[in-house]
Design a protein around this motif. Structure first.
Motif, PDB file in Angstrom:
ATOM      1  N   THR A   1     -17.166   0.942  11.622  1.00 59.36           N
ATOM      2  CA  THR A   1     -17.083   1.437  10.247  1.00 59.36           C
ATOM      3  C   THR A   1     -15.636   1.506   9.786  1.00 59.36           C
ATOM      4  O   THR A   1     -15.321   1.156   8.640  1.00 59.36           O
ATOM      5  N   LEU A   2     -14.748   1.942  10.666  1.00 60.72           N
ATOM      6  CA  LEU A   2     -13.329   1.989  10.305  1.00 60.72           C
ATOM      7  C   LEU A   2     -12.782   0.589  10.044  1.00 60.72           C
ATOM      8  O   LEU A   2     -12.029   0.380   9.080  1.00 60.72           O
ATOM      9  N   ILE A   3     -13.139  -0.375  10.858  1.00 61.69           N
ATOM     10  CA  ILE A   3     -12.666  -1.754  10.666  1.00 61.69           C
ATOM     11  C   ILE A   3     -13.215  -2.306   9.356  1.00 61.69           C
ATOM     12  O   ILE A   3     -12.491  -2.941   8.584  1.00 61.69           O
ATOM     13  N   ARG A   4     -14.493  -2.048   9.075  1.00 60.78           N
ATOM     14  CA  ARG A   4     -15.076  -2.515   7.805  1.00 60.78           C
ATOM     15  C   ARG A   4     -14.363  -1.897   6.605  1.00 60.78           C
ATOM     16  O   ARG A   4     -14.151  -2.565   5.588  1.00 60.78           O
ATOM     17  N   GLU A   5     -13.986  -0.634   6.693  1.00 57.74           N
ATOM     18  CA  GLU A   5     -13.271   0.031   5.610  1.00 57.74           C
ATOM     19  C   GLU A   5     -11.888  -0.598   5.400  1.00 57.74           C
ATOM     20  O   GLU A   5     -11.463  -0.812   4.268  1.00 57.74           O
ATOM     21  N   ILE A   6     -11.196  -0.905   6.488  1.00 62.65           N
ATOM     22  CA  ILE A   6      -9.899  -1.574   6.383  1.00 62.65           C
ATOM     23  C   ILE A   6     -10.061  -2.929   5.704  1.00 62.65           C
ATOM     24  O   ILE A   6      -9.290  -3.287   4.805  1.00 62.65           O
ATOM     25  N   LEU A   7     -11.064  -3.693   6.118  1.00 63.37           N
ATOM     26  CA  LEU A   7     -11.305  -5.003   5.528  1.00 63.37           C
ATOM     27  C   LEU A   7     -11.664  -4.896   4.050  1.00 63.37           C
ATOM     28  O   LEU A   7     -11.197  -5.689   3.222  1.00 63.37           O
ATOM     29  N   LEU A   8     -12.491  -3.923   3.703  1.00 63.30           N
ATOM     30  CA  LEU A   8     -12.892  -3.727   2.317  1.00 63.30           C
ATOM     31  C   LEU A   8     -11.696  -3.378   1.443  1.00 63.30           C
ATOM     32  O   LEU A   8     -11.524  -3.931   0.353  1.00 63.30           O
ATOM     33  N   ARG A   9     -10.840  -2.492   1.915  1.00 58.81           N
ATOM     34  CA  ARG A   9      -9.649  -2.125   1.143  1.00 58.81           C
ATOM     35  C   ARG A   9      -8.692  -3.302   1.007  1.00 58.81           C
ATOM     36  O   ARG A   9      -8.077  -3.490  -0.028  1.00 58.81           O
ATOM     37  N   GLY A  10      -8.578  -4.090   2.055  1.00 56.55           N
ATOM     38  CA  GLY A  10      -7.743  -5.282   1.971  1.00 56.55           C
ATOM     39  C   GLY A  10      -8.289  -6.277   0.964  1.00 56.55           C
ATOM     40  O   GLY A  10      -7.538  -6.884   0.199  1.00 56.55           O
ATOM     41  N   GLU A  11      -9.609  -6.456   0.955  1.00 53.12           N
ATOM     42  CA  GLU A  11     -10.251  -7.349  -0.010  1.00 53.12           C
ATOM     43  C   GLU A  11     -10.036  -6.862  -1.438  1.00 53.12           C
ATOM     44  O   GLU A  11      -9.744  -7.656  -2.330  1.00 53.12           O
ATOM     45  N   ARG A  12     -10.177  -5.574  -1.657  1.00 49.19           N
ATOM     46  CA  ARG A  12      -9.936  -5.011  -2.991  1.00 49.19           C
ATOM     47  C   ARG A  12      -8.495  -5.220  -3.422  1.00 49.19           C
ATOM     48  O   ARG A  12      -8.225  -5.524  -4.576  1.00 49.19           O
ATOM     49  N   ALA A  13      -7.564  -5.037  -2.491  1.00 50.75           N
ATOM     50  CA  ALA A  13      -6.149  -5.195  -2.819  1.00 50.75           C
ATOM     51  C   ALA A  13      -5.818  -6.646  -3.132  1.00 50.75           C
ATOM     52  O   ALA A  13      -4.979  -6.932  -3.968  1.00 50.75           O
TER      53      ALA A  13
ATOM     54  N   MET B   1      14.329   2.996 -16.934  1.00 56.06           N
ATOM     55  CA  MET B   1      13.928   2.216 -15.776  1.00 56.06           C
ATOM     56  C   MET B   1      12.423   2.393 -15.562  1.00 56.06           C
ATOM     57  O   MET B   1      11.903   3.494 -15.533  1.00 56.06           O
ATOM     58  N   ALA B   2      11.718   1.287 -15.399  1.00 57.48           N
ATOM     59  CA  ALA B   2      10.266   1.323 -15.217  1.00 57.48           C
ATOM     60  C   ALA B   2       9.925   1.766 -13.801  1.00 57.48           C
ATOM     61  O   ALA B   2      10.665   1.526 -12.860  1.00 57.48           O
ATOM     62  N   ASP B   3       8.789   2.455 -13.691  1.00 52.85           N
ATOM     63  CA  ASP B   3       8.320   2.856 -12.367  1.00 52.85           C
ATOM     64  C   ASP B   3       7.923   1.621 -11.573  1.00 52.85           C
ATOM     65  O   ASP B   3       7.334   0.679 -12.093  1.00 52.85           O
ATOM     66  N   ILE B   4       8.264   1.635 -10.304  1.00 55.02           N
ATOM     67  CA  ILE B   4       7.852   0.556  -9.413  1.00 55.02           C
ATOM     68  C   ILE B   4       6.464   0.896  -8.896  1.00 55.02           C
ATOM     69  O   ILE B   4       6.238   1.961  -8.345  1.00 55.02           O
ATOM     70  N   ILE B   5       5.539  -0.011  -9.115  1.00 52.66           N
ATOM     71  CA  ILE B   5       4.167   0.202  -8.656  1.00 52.66           C
ATOM     72  C   ILE B   5       3.959  -0.616  -7.393  1.00 52.66           C
ATOM     73  O   ILE B   5       4.099  -1.830  -7.399  1.00 52.66           O
ATOM     74  N   ASP B   6       3.676   0.079  -6.308  1.00 52.84           N
ATOM     75  CA  ASP B   6       3.378  -0.609  -5.062  1.00 52.84           C
ATOM     76  C   ASP B   6       2.050  -0.098  -4.519  1.00 52.84           C
ATOM     77  O   ASP B   6       1.353   0.667  -5.177  1.00 52.84           O
ATOM     78  N   MET B   7       1.698  -0.519  -3.337  1.00 52.49           N
ATOM     79  CA  MET B   7       0.390  -0.184  -2.770  1.00 52.49           C
ATOM     80  C   MET B   7       0.230   1.296  -2.470  1.00 52.49           C
ATOM     81  O   MET B   7      -0.884   1.773  -2.304  1.00 52.49           O
ATOM     82  N   SER B   8       1.336   2.051  -2.419  1.00 57.44           N
ATOM     83  CA  SER B   8       1.232   3.487  -2.164  1.00 57.44           C
ATOM     84  C   SER B   8       1.057   4.288  -3.446  1.00 57.44           C
ATOM     85  O   SER B   8       0.857   5.496  -3.404  1.00 57.44           O
ATOM     86  N   HIS B   9       1.095   3.615  -4.598  1.00 54.28           N
ATOM     87  CA  HIS B   9       0.916   4.267  -5.894  1.00 54.28           C
ATOM     88  C   HIS B   9      -0.533   4.741  -6.018  1.00 54.28           C
ATOM     89  O   HIS B   9      -1.450   3.999  -5.681  1.00 54.28           O
ATOM     90  N   PRO B  10      -0.759   5.972  -6.507  1.00 56.36           N
ATOM     91  CA  PRO B  10      -2.137   6.456  -6.604  1.00 56.36           C
ATOM     92  C   PRO B  10      -2.938   5.677  -7.650  1.00 56.36           C
ATOM     93  O   PRO B  10      -2.388   5.138  -8.600  1.00 56.36           O
TER      94      PRO B  10
END
Length: 78
Positions: free
Chosen positions: A63-75, A1-10
């Motif tokens: 800064t926290l809001i910008r970090e959230i937006l940046l991570r969302g954009e990367r995702a 069985m293959a590993d499930i890769i989701d957003m919590s995967h490192p």
């Protein structure tokens, strides 16, 4: 069985994973991000009469809001 890769995967595999949220939840998330931007980023961080500490506090929030937006954009864009 293959590993499930989701957003919590490192690592980058998790960042590039598809959103586990159903479409209506994704829209709700976007609406919440829009609210955060309006409530924090699009407001002044400091005004005459405020203490300098308040300006630093507000910039920390932004800064926290910008970090959230940046991570969302990367995702989203990989």
């Amino acid at each position: 069985m293959a590993d499930i890769i989701d957003m919590s995967h490192p690592g980058w595999e998790g960042v590039n994973a598809e959103s586990p949220l159903p479409p209506d939840e994704t829209q709700k998330f976007q609406t919440e991000l829009d609210w955060l931007c309006g409530a924090f980023l699009h407001q002044p961080t400091w005004a005459p009469g405020y203490t300098t500490d308040y300006g630093f506090y507000r910039e920390g929030q932004n800064t926290l809001i910008r970090e959230i937006l940046l991570r969302g954009e990367r995702a989203t864009n990989g």
